[in-house]
Design a protein around this motif. Structure first.
Motif, PDB file in Angstrom:
ATOM      1  N   MET A 197      33.840   1.175  51.974  1.00 11.08           N
ATOM      2  CA  MET A 197      34.908   0.696  52.851  1.00 11.08           C
ATOM      3  C   MET A 197      35.212   1.741  53.914  1.00 11.08           C
ATOM      4  SD  MET A 197      38.421   1.205  53.504  1.00 11.08           S
ATOM      5  CE  MET A 197      38.993   2.028  52.039  1.00 11.08           C
ATOM      6  N   HIS A 198      35.225   3.026  53.519  1.00  9.63           N
ATOM      7  CA  HIS A 198      35.455   4.093  54.497  1.00  9.63           C
ATOM      8  C   HIS A 198      34.366   4.108  55.568  1.00  9.63           C
ATOM      9  CE1 HIS A 198      38.002   6.496  51.388  1.00  9.63           C
ATOM     10  NE2 HIS A 198      38.731   5.613  52.035  1.00  9.63           N
ATOM     11  N   LEU A 199      33.171   3.644  55.203  1.00 10.73           N
ATOM     12  CA  LEU A 199      32.072   3.543  56.170  1.00 10.73           C
ATOM     13  C   LEU A 199      32.129   2.236  56.958  1.00 10.73           C
ATOM     14  CD1 LEU A 199      29.017   4.988  54.209  1.00 10.73           C
ATOM     15  CD2 LEU A 199      30.065   5.910  56.279  1.00 10.73           C
ATOM     16  N   ASP A 200      33.232   1.500  56.793  1.00 10.76           N
ATOM     17  CA  ASP A 200      33.476   0.255  57.525  1.00 10.76           C
ATOM     18  C   ASP A 200      32.574  -0.890  57.076  1.00 10.76           C
ATOM     19  OD1 ASP A 200      35.208  -1.012  59.252  1.00 10.76           O
ATOM     20  OD2 ASP A 200      33.944  -0.709  61.016  1.00 10.76           O
ATOM     21  N   ARG A 201      32.115  -0.829  55.825  1.00  5.22           N
ATOM     22  CA  ARG A 201      31.339  -1.931  55.262  1.00  5.22           C
ATOM     23  C   ARG A 201      32.307  -2.973  54.717  1.00  5.22           C
ATOM     24  NH1 ARG A 201      26.719  -2.012  57.234  1.00  5.22           N
ATOM     25  NH2 ARG A 201      26.077  -3.376  55.563  1.00  5.22           N
ATOM     26  N   ASP A 202      31.908  -4.229  54.735  1.00  2.52           N
ATOM     27  CA  ASP A 202      32.685  -5.314  54.137  1.00  2.52           C
ATOM     28  C   ASP A 202      32.338  -5.300  52.652  1.00  2.52           C
ATOM     29  OD1 ASP A 202      34.096  -7.583  53.517  1.00  2.52           O
ATOM     30  OD2 ASP A 202      33.095  -8.865  54.994  1.00  2.52           O
ATOM     31  N   VAL A 203      33.214  -4.738  51.826  1.00  2.00           N
ATOM     32  CA  VAL A 203      32.905  -4.481  50.421  1.00  2.00           C
ATOM     33  C   VAL A 203      34.024  -4.996  49.526  1.00  2.00           C
ATOM     34  CG1 VAL A 203      33.841  -2.131  50.536  1.00  2.00           C
ATOM     35  CG2 VAL A 203      32.181  -2.692  48.765  1.00  2.00           C
ATOM     36  N   HIS A 204      33.629  -5.510  48.349  1.00  2.00           N
ATOM     37  CA  HIS A 204      34.574  -6.093  47.404  1.00  2.00           C
ATOM     38  C   HIS A 204      34.157  -5.747  45.981  1.00  2.00           C
ATOM     39  CE1 HIS A 204      36.115  -8.442  50.780  1.00  2.00           C
ATOM     40  NE2 HIS A 204      34.848  -8.612  51.107  1.00  2.00           N
ATOM     41  N   VAL A 205      35.136  -5.764  45.079  1.00  2.00           N
ATOM     42  CA  VAL A 205      34.887  -5.490  43.669  1.00  2.00           C
ATOM     43  C   VAL A 205      35.134  -6.773  42.874  1.00  2.00           C
ATOM     44  CG1 VAL A 205      35.601  -4.128  41.658  1.00  2.00           C
ATOM     45  CG2 VAL A 205      35.510  -3.061  43.929  1.00  2.00           C
ATOM     46  N   ILE A 206      34.123  -7.202  42.130  1.00  2.00           N
ATOM     47  CA  ILE A 206      34.242  -8.395  41.294  1.00  2.00           C
ATOM     48  C   ILE A 206      35.337  -8.170  40.252  1.00  2.00           C
ATOM     49  CG2 ILE A 206      33.040  -9.872  39.601  1.00  2.00           C
ATOM     50  CD1 ILE A 206      31.920 -10.175  42.437  1.00  2.00           C
ATOM     51  N   GLY A 207      36.186  -9.168  40.101  1.00  2.00           N
ATOM     52  CA  GLY A 207      37.253  -9.096  39.109  1.00  2.00           C
ATOM     53  C   GLY A 207      38.612  -8.784  39.701  1.00  2.00           C
ATOM     54  N   GLU A 208      38.641  -8.313  40.952  1.00  2.00           N
ATOM     55  CA  GLU A 208      39.922  -8.050  41.604  1.00  2.00           C
ATOM     56  C   GLU A 208      40.483  -9.372  42.127  1.00  2.00           C
ATOM     57  OE1 GLU A 208      41.442  -5.028  41.694  1.00  2.00           O
ATOM     58  OE2 GLU A 208      39.763  -4.218  40.555  1.00  2.00           O
ATOM     59  N   THR A 209      41.792  -9.473  42.199  1.00  2.00           N
ATOM     60  CA  THR A 209      42.419 -10.744  42.585  1.00  2.00           C
ATOM     61  C   THR A 209      42.157 -11.128  44.037  1.00  2.00           C
ATOM     62  OG1 THR A 209      44.477  -9.576  43.101  1.00  2.00           O
ATOM     63  CG2 THR A 209      44.265 -10.522  40.889  1.00  2.00           C
ATOM     64  N   ILE A 210      41.807 -10.182  44.887  1.00  2.00           N
ATOM     65  CA  ILE A 210      41.599 -10.490  46.307  1.00  2.00           C
ATOM     66  C   ILE A 210      40.117 -10.578  46.678  1.00  2.00           C
ATOM     67  CG2 ILE A 210      43.825  -9.533  47.030  1.00  2.00           C
ATOM     68  CD1 ILE A 210      42.244  -7.006  47.907  1.00  2.00           C
ATOM     69  N   THR A 211      39.254 -10.647  45.681  1.00  2.00           N
ATOM     70  CA  THR A 211      37.817 -10.717  45.939  1.00  2.00           C
ATOM     71  C   THR A 211      37.438 -12.130  46.386  1.00  2.00           C
ATOM     72  OG1 THR A 211      37.398  -9.001  44.319  1.00  2.00           O
ATOM     73  CG2 THR A 211      35.523 -10.370  44.946  1.00  2.00           C
ATOM     74  N   PRO A 212      36.779 -12.262  47.549  1.00  2.00           N
ATOM     75  CA  PRO A 212      36.366 -13.588  48.022  1.00  2.00           C
ATOM     76  C   PRO A 212      35.126 -14.085  47.279  1.00  2.00           C
ATOM     77  CG  PRO A 212      35.620 -11.909  49.557  1.00  2.00           C
ATOM     78  CD  PRO A 212      36.431 -11.200  48.484  1.00  2.00           C
ATOM     79  N   SER A 213      34.746 -15.307  47.569  1.00  2.00           N
ATOM     80  CA  SER A 213      33.550 -15.870  46.942  1.00  2.00           C
ATOM     81  C   SER A 213      32.297 -15.153  47.451  1.00  2.00           C
ATOM     82  CB  SER A 213      33.454 -17.364  47.228  1.00  2.00           C
ATOM     83  OG  SER A 213      33.384 -17.593  48.626  1.00  2.00           O
ATOM     84  N   VAL A 214      31.316 -15.077  46.581  1.00  2.00           N
ATOM     85  CA  VAL A 214      30.034 -14.440  46.908  1.00  2.00           C
ATOM     86  C   VAL A 214      29.118 -15.501  47.509  1.00  2.00           C
ATOM     87  CG1 VAL A 214      28.076 -13.184  45.918  1.00  2.00           C
ATOM     88  CG2 VAL A 214      30.363 -12.825  44.998  1.00  2.00           C
ATOM     89  N   ARG A 215      28.343 -15.099  48.515  1.00  2.00           N
ATOM     90  CA  ARG A 215      27.422 -16.035  49.180  1.00  2.00           C
ATOM     91  C   ARG A 215      26.006 -15.477  49.184  1.00  2.00           C
ATOM     92  NH1 ARG A 215      31.678 -16.044  53.436  1.00  2.00           N
ATOM     93  NH2 ARG A 215      33.201 -17.569  52.721  1.00  2.00           N
ATOM     94  N   GLU A 216      25.071 -16.330  49.538  1.00  2.00           N
ATOM     95  CA  GLU A 216      23.643 -15.979  49.500  1.00  2.00           C
ATOM     96  C   GLU A 216      23.276 -14.723  50.266  1.00  2.00           C
ATOM     97  OE1 GLU A 216      20.795 -18.967  50.513  1.00  2.00           O
ATOM     98  OE2 GLU A 216      21.622 -20.386  49.069  1.00  2.00           O
ATOM     99  N   ASP A 217      23.911 -14.476  51.389  1.00  2.00           N
ATOM    100  CA  ASP A 217      23.518 -13.326  52.223  1.00  2.00           C
ATOM    101  C   ASP A 217      24.235 -12.035  51.829  1.00  2.00           C
ATOM    102  OD1 ASP A 217      25.900 -14.374  53.127  1.00  2.00           O
ATOM    103  OD2 ASP A 217      25.367 -14.349  55.248  1.00  2.00           O
ATOM    104  N   ASP A 218      24.893 -12.050  50.665  1.00  2.00           N
ATOM    105  CA  ASP A 218      25.574 -10.866  50.159  1.00  2.00           C
ATOM    106  C   ASP A 218      24.660 -10.120  49.188  1.00  2.00           C
ATOM    107  OD1 ASP A 218      27.910 -11.619  51.529  1.00  2.00           O
ATOM    108  OD2 ASP A 218      28.599 -12.824  49.828  1.00  2.00           O
ATOM    109  N   ILE A 219      25.083  -8.931  48.802  1.00  2.00           N
ATOM    110  CA  ILE A 219      24.392  -8.145  47.777  1.00  2.00           C
ATOM    111  C   ILE A 219      25.399  -7.856  46.666  1.00  2.00           C
ATOM    112  CG2 ILE A 219      24.887  -5.982  48.980  1.00  2.00           C
ATOM    113  CD1 ILE A 219      22.336  -4.825  47.876  1.00  2.00           C
ATOM    114  N   LEU A 220      24.937  -7.949  45.435  1.00  2.00           N
ATOM    115  CA  LEU A 220      25.764  -7.636  44.274  1.00  2.00           C
ATOM    116  C   LEU A 220      25.153  -6.429  43.573  1.00  2.00           C
ATOM    117  CD1 LEU A 220      28.013  -8.207  42.197  1.00  2.00           C
ATOM    118  CD2 LEU A 220      26.421  -9.765  41.059  1.00  2.00           C
ATOM    119  N   ILE A 221      25.897  -5.336  43.536  1.00  2.00           N
ATOM    120  CA  ILE A 221      25.451  -4.122  42.857  1.00  2.00           C
ATOM    121  C   ILE A 221      26.130  -4.097  41.498  1.00  2.00           C
ATOM    122  CG2 ILE A 221      25.366  -1.605  42.911  1.00  2.00           C
ATOM    123  CD1 ILE A 221      25.565  -1.877  46.033  1.00  2.00           C
ATOM    124  N   ALA A 222      25.319  -4.218  40.443  1.00  2.00           N
ATOM    125  CA  ALA A 222      25.822  -4.284  39.072  1.00  2.00           C
ATOM    126  C   ALA A 222      25.543  -2.955  38.374  1.00  2.00           C
ATOM    127  CB  ALA A 222      25.144  -5.432  38.329  1.00  2.00           C
TER     128      ALA A 222
END
Length: 188
Positions: A53-78
């Motif tokens: 986020m500090h690098l200005d990336r659009d980033v979210h954490v799964i499980g947080e209440t404000i996390t939007p839906s994931v789409r095909e052009d996203d990446i999920l780092i597990a």
């Protein structure tokens, strides 16, 4: 601390440079980055998310209440040292079903997460509990307990790895620390 530092140095030498380069490129090319982890591995994922986020990336954490839906052009780092953490594996499976690029960060490439992911980064550090329960049997057979309890070496290695990735991304994006400070929290 000295033994832990030796582990970190050893782990950095064992990293597969191609895995790391692909990881960095996937982050750069993704529209949005989602991270998932549980427990202390989840804390490392959140720390990485904050720096992204500090690098200005659009980033979210799964499980947080404000996390939007994931789409095909996203990446999920597990992130899972064992690669078997139920919540992390389930999130990766759901992401895969949506068509998301799943990147696993684990110590076990042959784990459920490792097999499920489109790409993995293997981080040395996770040590399973010795099979032999008797201390003398373990010592004689060379099965030593981990330097730290319950996966801590994986989590420490993950944090150092993620910080190294941030340094690499800063260089590739032409960012300086002052740029990151602009995105730093002003109310703490």
């Amino acid at each position: 601390m000295g033994l832990i530092n030796k582990h970190m140095e050893s782990a950095s030498k064992k990293l597969d440079k191609d895995e790391v380069e692909v990881f960095v490129e996937k982050i750069l090319k993704s529209k949005r980055v989602f991270l998932v982890g549980a427990g202390r591995s989840g804390l490392m994922a959140k720390a990485f998310a904050m720096r992204l986020m500090h690098l200005d990336r659009d980033v979210h954490v799964i499980g947080e209440t404000i996390t939007p839906s994931v789409r095909e052009d996203d990446i999920l780092i597990a992130v899972s040292g064992s690669g078997e953490t139920t919540f992390v594996v389930s999130a990766a499976e759901m992401g895969k079903n949506i068509g998301v690029e799943v990147v696993g960060v684990t110590s076990y490439p042959d784990s459920t997460l490792g097999k499920l992911a489109n790409h993995i980064v293997v981080l040395p550090g996770r040590v399973e509990t010795a099979e032999k329960k008797d201390y003398i049997d373990r010592q004689v057979s060379g099965e030593y307990e981990s330097l730290t309890p319950m996966g801590t070496l994986f989590e420490q290695t993950a944090l150092a790895f993620f910080d190294g990735v941030i340094a690499c991304l800063m260089k590739k994006l032409g960012k300086k620390e002052i740029d990151l400070k602009e995105k730093h929290a002003t109310i703490e």
